[in-house]
Motif scaffolding. Structure first.
Motif, PDB file in Angstrom:
ATOM      1  N   GLY A 111      46.540  32.677  84.752  1.00  0.00           N
ATOM      2  CA  GLY A 111      47.394  31.708  84.065  1.00  0.00           C
ATOM      3  C   GLY A 111      48.713  32.271  83.589  1.00  0.00           C
ATOM      4  N   TYR A 112      49.507  32.799  84.515  1.00  0.00           N
ATOM      5  CA  TYR A 112      50.822  33.343  84.148  1.00  0.00           C
ATOM      6  C   TYR A 112      51.800  32.192  83.889  1.00  0.00           C
ATOM      7  N   PRO A 113      52.321  32.038  82.674  1.00  0.00           N
ATOM      8  CA  PRO A 113      53.254  30.935  82.395  1.00  0.00           C
ATOM      9  C   PRO A 113      54.629  31.206  83.012  1.00  0.00           C
ATOM     10  N   SER A 114      55.315  30.141  83.404  1.00  0.00           N
ATOM     11  CA  SER A 114      56.642  30.300  84.002  1.00  0.00           C
ATOM     12  C   SER A 114      57.637  30.912  83.023  1.00  0.00           C
ATOM     13  N   SER A 115      57.373  30.766  81.719  1.00  0.00           N
ATOM     14  CA  SER A 115      58.280  31.325  80.709  1.00  0.00           C
ATOM     15  C   SER A 115      58.323  32.852  80.736  1.00  0.00           C
ATOM     16  N   MET A 116      57.349  33.486  81.420  1.00  0.00           N
ATOM     17  CA  MET A 116      57.310  34.948  81.479  1.00  0.00           C
ATOM     18  C   MET A 116      58.198  35.523  82.577  1.00  0.00           C
ATOM     19  N   LEU A 117      58.797  34.655  83.401  1.00  0.00           N
ATOM     20  CA  LEU A 117      59.615  35.153  84.509  1.00  0.00           C
ATOM     21  C   LEU A 117      60.759  36.039  84.028  1.00  0.00           C
ATOM     22  N   SER A 118      61.452  35.588  82.977  1.00  0.00           N
ATOM     23  CA  SER A 118      62.602  36.355  82.503  1.00  0.00           C
ATOM     24  C   SER A 118      62.190  37.723  81.975  1.00  0.00           C
ATOM     25  N   TYR A 119      60.923  37.875  81.587  1.00  0.00           N
ATOM     26  CA  TYR A 119      60.429  39.170  81.099  1.00  0.00           C
ATOM     27  C   TYR A 119      60.004  40.076  82.254  1.00  0.00           C
TER      28      TYR A 119
ATOM     29  N   GLN B 104      73.673  31.458  67.365  1.00  0.00           N
ATOM     30  CA  GLN B 104      72.791  32.362  66.610  1.00  0.00           C
ATOM     31  C   GLN B 104      71.318  31.957  66.631  1.00  0.00           C
ATOM     32  N   ILE B 105      70.997  30.722  67.028  1.00  0.00           N
ATOM     33  CA  ILE B 105      69.591  30.326  67.056  1.00  0.00           C
ATOM     34  C   ILE B 105      69.061  30.134  68.477  1.00  0.00           C
ATOM     35  N   VAL B 106      69.842  30.523  69.471  1.00  0.00           N
ATOM     36  CA  VAL B 106      69.329  30.534  70.845  1.00  0.00           C
ATOM     37  C   VAL B 106      68.267  31.628  70.943  1.00  0.00           C
ATOM     38  N   PRO B 107      67.081  31.351  71.483  1.00  0.00           N
ATOM     39  CA  PRO B 107      66.068  32.408  71.622  1.00  0.00           C
ATOM     40  C   PRO B 107      66.560  33.508  72.560  1.00  0.00           C
ATOM     41  N   PRO B 108      66.442  34.769  72.149  1.00  0.00           N
ATOM     42  CA  PRO B 108      66.866  35.866  73.031  1.00  0.00           C
ATOM     43  C   PRO B 108      65.860  36.065  74.154  1.00  0.00           C
ATOM     44  N   ALA B 109      66.274  36.809  75.175  1.00  0.00           N
ATOM     45  CA  ALA B 109      65.356  37.117  76.273  1.00  0.00           C
ATOM     46  C   ALA B 109      64.234  38.018  75.776  1.00  0.00           C
ATOM     47  N   TYR B 110      64.579  38.945  74.867  1.00  0.00           N
ATOM     48  CA  TYR B 110      63.594  39.871  74.311  1.00  0.00           C
ATOM     49  C   TYR B 110      63.819  39.982  72.813  1.00  0.00           C
ATOM     50  N   ARG B 111      62.755  39.938  72.060  1.00  0.00           N
ATOM     51  CA  ARG B 111      62.861  40.025  70.611  1.00  0.00           C
ATOM     52  C   ARG B 111      63.225  41.442  70.181  1.00  0.00           C
ATOM     53  N   ASN B 112      64.076  41.511  69.159  1.00  0.00           N
ATOM     54  CA  ASN B 112      64.495  42.798  68.626  1.00  0.00           C
ATOM     55  C   ASN B 112      64.557  42.666  67.114  1.00  0.00           C
TER      56      ASN B 112
ATOM     57  N   SER C 282      62.419  26.046  73.315  1.00  0.00           N
ATOM     58  CA  SER C 282      61.865  27.247  73.964  1.00  0.00           C
ATOM     59  C   SER C 282      62.774  27.819  75.044  1.00  0.00           C
ATOM     60  N   ILE C 283      63.860  27.131  75.384  1.00  0.00           N
ATOM     61  CA  ILE C 283      64.769  27.623  76.432  1.00  0.00           C
ATOM     62  C   ILE C 283      65.519  28.838  75.905  1.00  0.00           C
ATOM     63  N   ASN C 284      65.199  30.023  76.443  1.00  0.00           N
ATOM     64  CA  ASN C 284      65.880  31.227  75.971  1.00  0.00           C
ATOM     65  C   ASN C 284      67.181  31.440  76.736  1.00  0.00           C
ATOM     66  N   VAL C 285      67.919  32.468  76.359  1.00  0.00           N
ATOM     67  CA  VAL C 285      69.263  32.651  76.911  1.00  0.00           C
ATOM     68  C   VAL C 285      69.236  32.951  78.407  1.00  0.00           C
TER      69      VAL C 285
ATOM     70  N   ARG D 248      71.054  30.747  81.453  1.00  0.00           N
ATOM     71  CA  ARG D 248      71.835  31.320  82.549  1.00  0.00           C
ATOM     72  C   ARG D 248      71.319  30.845  83.898  1.00  0.00           C
ATOM     73  N   SER D 249      70.004  30.851  84.065  1.00  0.00           N
ATOM     74  CA  SER D 249      69.398  30.408  85.317  1.00  0.00           C
ATOM     75  C   SER D 249      69.649  28.924  85.550  1.00  0.00           C
ATOM     76  N   MET D 250      69.451  28.107  84.501  1.00  0.00           N
ATOM     77  CA  MET D 250      69.670  26.670  84.629  1.00  0.00           C
ATOM     78  C   MET D 250      71.135  26.364  84.914  1.00  0.00           C
ATOM     79  N   ALA D 251      72.032  27.130  84.309  1.00  0.00           N
ATOM     80  CA  ALA D 251      73.462  26.900  84.531  1.00  0.00           C
ATOM     81  C   ALA D 251      73.823  27.094  86.001  1.00  0.00           C
ATOM     82  N   ARG D 252      73.285  28.154  86.604  1.00  0.00           N
ATOM     83  CA  ARG D 252      73.578  28.390  88.016  1.00  0.00           C
ATOM     84  C   ARG D 252      73.048  27.249  88.876  1.00  0.00           C
ATOM     85  N   ARG D 253      71.818  26.817  88.594  1.00  0.00           N
ATOM     86  CA  ARG D 253      71.215  25.768  89.403  1.00  0.00           C
ATOM     87  C   ARG D 253      71.913  24.420  89.198  1.00  0.00           C
TER      88      ARG D 253
END
Length: 428
Positions: free
Chosen positions: A84-92, A305-313, A277-280, A284-289
Motif C-alpha cells: 500500500g504505497y501511497p502516491s504522496s510518497m513519490l516526492s520522497y 509560509q504554510i505550504v507543506p515542504p517536501a521534507y520536514r525540518n 496536503s499538496i506539498n511544494v 511543481r509537478s502539477m504546474a508542469r502538467r
C-alpha cells in the motif's frame, strides 16, 4: 583485483516508486522524471513499460489494468498492492531512486570501459568511448542549452521589436497604477506580495485571478487558508460588486446579478486547488502538467509560509527557503509567472513605518528568489479603505508606490489618481 562488485540498485525504492505510481500517482511519476531505466529488476521494468503503454493509449493506469499487460508479474503486483504505497510518497522516494539510477549508470560505464580493454583498442579510441559513455550519463542531469538556438531566438525578438516595439509579455493586474510600475508579471518570474493579516493580500490575489481569467488566461490558485467555497464567494463578490456575506445572512441583494455572476464564473478558465496536503514538490509537478494541458498563464500560491515542504525540518527558515526555491524553479520550468503571497514579521505590527524587504517572515531566500517583492500597507490604520501597494524589488523594471482604494465588503481594489512612484532608486 577485486571482482565481486554489485550493480547498484534498491529494491525498496523501486517498489515504493512503482507502487505509488500504480496507486494513482503515475502522471506525477512521469512529471518527476521516472523512466524505465530507473528500474533494475526485470519485472519492475516490465510493469513500468506496461503502465507507459496504457497511458499512451489513454487508458487508466492501476493495478488491475497493468496486471493484464504484465504476464509473469502477478506476485510482484500482489506484493506492491499489499504494501500500500501511497502516491504522496513519490516526492520522497523519487530522489532516492534517482540517486541509485545515476550510480548504476556510472557503474555500467566503468564496467564497459574495463570490457573495452579486451578488444585491445588504441588509447585514443578508448578515450573516445569513455567520453561518449559518460556524456550519456551526465547530459540527462546537467543538460546544456543549445547556444545557437538561444541566440537565434534573441535575435528574432530584437528584429520584431524594430517594427515598432513589442506588446507587453507580462500578466497584467488590471489595476493601472500597479501595472504602471510592474508592467505585468513576467513569464517565468516569481512575484511575492506580502502584508500583515487583514491587509487584503488574499483579496488582491482573487482580483488578480479574476482579471486574468476575464482575458481568457487560465489561472491556477493554490489556497492553504480558505476552502474552494470561500474563494468562490470572493470571486463572485469581486465580479458582481455585491456583498455576498450579507446576501448569505439576509437573503437581500441583487439576486439576478449574483446568479448571472455565478454562471459567468463557472465558464472562466480558473482552477482552484484547496487540498492542504499538496506539498511544494507536488505544486511543481502539477504546474508542469497543467501548463501543458491547460496553457496556464498564472499560478497563485496563498500563502508561502504554510505550504507543506517536501521534507520536514526542525528549522522553519530552512523549510521556507526550500519552498521558495522550488516555487522559483517551477516558474522557470513552466515559463509561467507565480504570484506567491507571504506573511510579514510581527515586528511590523509595533510600528507605523512602511514595510521593507527585511520584514518578510523567514525572508532571506524569498527576497533572493523573487523577481519582484511588493507590500500591501495601510498608512492609516483607522482608514481601512486606503491601501498602498509598495514595490520594493523589481528585477524587470522600476520600484514605486501605488495608492489604492479597497472596498472590503466585495474585495475590490482600484487605483487612486494621485499615485506616487519612487523611480529606479533603491528603497534599501
Amino acid at each position: 583485483m577485486k571482482t565481486d562488485w554489485k550493480i547498484p540498485h534498491s529494491l525498496q525504492y523501486e517498489n515504493a516508486v512503482l507502487g505509488a505510481a500504480l496507486e494513482g500517482g503515475f502522471e506525477e511519476a512521469v512529471e518527476l522524471g521516472v523512466q524505465s531505466d530507473h528500474f533494475h529488476g526485470a519485472l519492475h521494468k516490465k510493469v513500468w513499460d506496461a503502465a507507459v503503454k496504457l497511458s499512451e493509449q489513454n487508458n487508466e493506469v492501476n493495478y488491475l489494468t497493468v496486471r493484464d499487460q504484465s504476464e509473469g508479474a502477478g506476485m510482484l503486483l500482489n506484493n506492491l498492492c499489499s504494501e500500500g504505497y501511497p502516491s504522496s510518497m513519490l516526492s520522497y522516494y523519487y530522489p532516492k531512486l534517482e540517486e541509485v539510477r545515476v550510480k548504476r549508470s556510472v557503474f555500467e560505464r566503468y564496467w564497459n570501459a574495463l570490457e573495452n580493454f579486451k578488444e585491445d583498442l588504441p588509447s585514443k579510441e578508448l578515450l573516445n568511448r569513455l567520453e561518449s559513455d559518460f556524456y550519456e550519463v551526465t547530459k540527462s542531469s546537467a543538460g546544456v542549452r543549445d547556444q545557437k538556438t538561444g541566440w537565434k531566438s534573441l535575435v528574432e525578438v530584437l528584429e520584431e521589436a524594430s517594427k515598432g516595439g513589442l506588446p507587453s509579455n507580462g500578466c497584467k493586474t488590471g489595476i493601472g497604477a500597479i501595472d504602471a510600475i510592474l508592467r505585468g508579471f513576467k513569464p517565468g518570474s516569481m512575484n511575492t506580495i506580502a502584508a500583515r493579516p487583514g491587509c487584503g493580500k488574499s483579496a488582491l490575489a482573487v482580483q488578480l485571478m479574476l482579471e486574468a481569467a476575464q482575458r481568457d488566461e487560465h489561472v491556477v490558485y493554490f489556497t492553504y487558508e480558505m476552502p474552494f467555497a470561500q474563494i468562490g464567494e470572493r470571486l463572485l463578490g469581486n465580479l458582481t460588486g455585491e456583498d455576498i456575506g450579507w446576501y448569505k445572512e439576509s437573503g437581500k441583494g441583487d439576486i439576478r446579478k449574483i446568479a448571472t455572476g455565478a454562471s459567468t464564473l463557472t465558464r472562466l478558465p480558473i482552477t482552484i486547488e484547496d487540498q492542504p496536503s499538496i506539498n511544494v514538490n507536488r505544486i511543481r509537478s502539477m504546474a508542469r502538467r497543467l501548463t501543458k494541458q491547460k496553457n496556464v498563464k498564472l499560478f497563485i500560491v496563498d500563502y508561502l509560509q504554510i505550504v507543506p515542504p517536501a521534507y520536514r525540518n526542525q528549522n522553519k527558515v530552512v523549510e521556507v527557503s526550500e519552498i521558495s526555491r522550488t516555487l522559483k524553479m517551477a516558474a522557470m520550468e513552466t515559463g509561467v509567472p507565480f504570484v506567491t503571497l507571504s506573511q510579514m514579521n510581527r515586528m511590523i505590527d509595533m510600528s507605523d513605518r512602511e514595510p521593507s524587504l527585511s520584514d518578510i517572515r523567514e525572508s532571506g531566500a524569498i527576497e533572493q528568489d523573487s523577481d519582484s517583492v511588493s507590500f500591501l500597507h495601510q498608512p492609516d490604520r483607522d482608514d481601512q479603505t486606503r491601501v498602498n501597494f509598495i514595490v520594493r524589488k523589481n528585477r524587470h523594471g522600476k520600484t514605486g508606490k501605488a495608492e489604492l482604494e479597497w472596498t472590503r465588503w466585495n474585495g475590490r481594489f482600484r487605483g487612486i489618481d494621485k499615485s506616487h512612484e519612487e523611480g529606479n532608486k533603491s528603497p534599501i
